[in-house]
Design a protein around this motif. Structure first.
Motif, mmCIF file in Angstrom:
data_model
loop_
_atom_site.group_PDB
_atom_site.id
_atom_site.type_symbol
_atom_site.label_atom_id
_atom_site.label_comp_id
_atom_site.label_asym_id
_atom_site.label_seq_id
_atom_site.Cartn_x
_atom_site.Cartn_y
_atom_site.Cartn_z
ATOM 1 N N HIS A 44 0.813 -1.222 0.000
ATOM 2 C CA HIS A 44 0.000 0.000 0.000
ATOM 3 C C HIS A 44 0.844 1.269 0.000
ATOM 4 O O HIS A 44 0.305 2.379 0.017
ATOM 5 C CB HIS A 44 -0.956 -0.004 1.202
ATOM 6 C CG HIS A 44 -2.083 -0.970 1.027
ATOM 7 N ND1 HIS A 44 -2.043 -2.255 1.487
ATOM 8 C CD2 HIS A 44 -3.276 -0.835 0.403
ATOM 9 C CE1 HIS A 44 -3.153 -2.879 1.180
ATOM 10 N NE2 HIS A 44 -3.928 -2.041 0.508
ATOM 11 N N GLY A 45 2.172 1.117 -0.019
ATOM 12 C CA GLY A 45 3.058 2.282 -0.069
ATOM 13 C C GLY A 45 3.113 3.076 1.224
ATOM 14 O O GLY A 45 3.501 4.238 1.218
ATOM 15 N N ARG A 46 2.730 2.442 2.331
ATOM 16 C CA ARG A 46 2.730 3.146 3.624
ATOM 17 C C ARG A 46 4.104 3.160 4.276
ATOM 18 O O ARG A 46 4.339 3.944 5.189
ATOM 19 C CB ARG A 46 1.711 2.507 4.567
ATOM 20 C CG ARG A 46 0.272 2.710 4.122
ATOM 21 C CD ARG A 46 -0.709 2.215 5.161
ATOM 22 N NE ARG A 46 -0.772 0.770 5.177
ATOM 23 C CZ ARG A 46 -1.805 0.049 4.768
ATOM 24 N NH1 ARG A 46 -2.877 0.656 4.296
ATOM 25 N NH2 ARG A 46 -1.782 -1.258 4.821
ATOM 26 N N VAL A 47 4.998 2.277 3.821
ATOM 27 C CA VAL A 47 6.357 2.224 4.357
ATOM 28 C C VAL A 47 7.331 2.128 3.193
ATOM 29 O O VAL A 47 6.974 1.718 2.092
ATOM 30 C CB VAL A 47 6.570 1.012 5.305
ATOM 31 C CG1 VAL A 47 5.700 1.128 6.544
ATOM 32 C CG2 VAL A 47 6.312 -0.300 4.593
ATOM 33 N N SER A 48 8.565 2.502 3.447
ATOM 34 C CA SER A 48 9.585 2.366 2.415
ATOM 35 C C SER A 48 10.097 0.932 2.403
ATOM 36 O O SER A 48 10.041 0.233 3.407
ATOM 37 C CB SER A 48 10.736 3.341 2.673
ATOM 38 O OG SER A 48 11.349 3.057 3.912
ATOM 39 N N VAL A 49 10.570 0.517 1.273
ATOM 40 C CA VAL A 49 11.109 -0.835 1.137
ATOM 41 C C VAL A 49 12.632 -0.734 1.262
ATOM 42 O O VAL A 49 13.260 0.076 0.596
ATOM 43 C CB VAL A 49 10.674 -1.498 -0.193
ATOM 44 C CG1 VAL A 49 11.089 -0.703 -1.394
ATOM 45 C CG2 VAL A 49 11.165 -2.922 -0.291
ATOM 46 N N ASN A 50 13.203 -1.554 2.160
ATOM 47 C CA ASN A 50 14.654 -1.477 2.313
ATOM 48 C C ASN A 50 15.340 -2.332 1.253
ATOM 49 O O ASN A 50 14.715 -3.166 0.597
ATOM 50 C CB ASN A 50 15.094 -1.839 3.743
ATOM 51 C CG ASN A 50 14.867 -3.289 4.094
ATOM 52 O OD1 ASN A 50 15.107 -4.182 3.292
ATOM 53 N ND2 ASN A 50 14.408 -3.531 5.317
ATOM 54 N N LEU A 51 16.624 -2.123 1.100
ATOM 55 C CA LEU A 51 17.369 -2.791 0.046
ATOM 56 C C LEU A 51 17.356 -4.308 0.195
ATOM 57 O O LEU A 51 17.213 -5.032 -0.796
ATOM 58 C CB LEU A 51 18.816 -2.279 0.026
ATOM 59 C CG LEU A 51 19.711 -2.827 -1.076
ATOM 60 C CD1 LEU A 51 19.122 -2.547 -2.453
ATOM 61 C CD2 LEU A 51 21.101 -2.240 -0.963
#
Length: 108
Positions: A44-51
């Motif tokens: 939902h794009g509520r958090v950033s995705v880490n590498l």
């Protein structure tokens, strides 16, 4: 000049790829070593995705990171492809994501 990643778009790409692969959020989260709640927040794009998670997703889906970031992902579903590969429920889920993406593009 810095470009901010579009986490909503990244999440939509993840969801489309997950649906195309035929796995649930819970199944994918387990394979990635994250919680289902975090998986939902990513989609939902509520958090950033880490590498680390981005690389695990890339490996799981057998795609480049660029596809997850929306740089090469083609979300169009061709009719004959849809009939052969997807259930009606999966098609509805994909269409909802694509429709939402188109709506967001029009709002920008």
């Amino acid at each position: 000049m810095s470009v901010e990643p579009n986490f909503v778009k990244i999440g939509q790409n993840i969801k489309i790829m997950r649906i195309r692969k035929g796995v649930t959020q819970s199944e994918l989260a387990k394979k990635l070593g994250i919680s289902q709640t975090h998986m939902s927040n990513l989609e939902h794009g509520r958090v950033s995705v880490n590498l680390k998670v981005l690389l695990r997703l890339s490996h799981y889906f057998s795609c480049g990171v660029d596809a997850l970031l929306g740089l090469t992902l083609n979300t169009e579903v061709k009719p004959q492809e849809a009939e052969d590969k997807y259930t009606a429920e999966e098609l509805l889920d994909i269409l909802k994501v694509v429709k939402k993406t188109d709506y967001l593009k029009a709002a920008v």
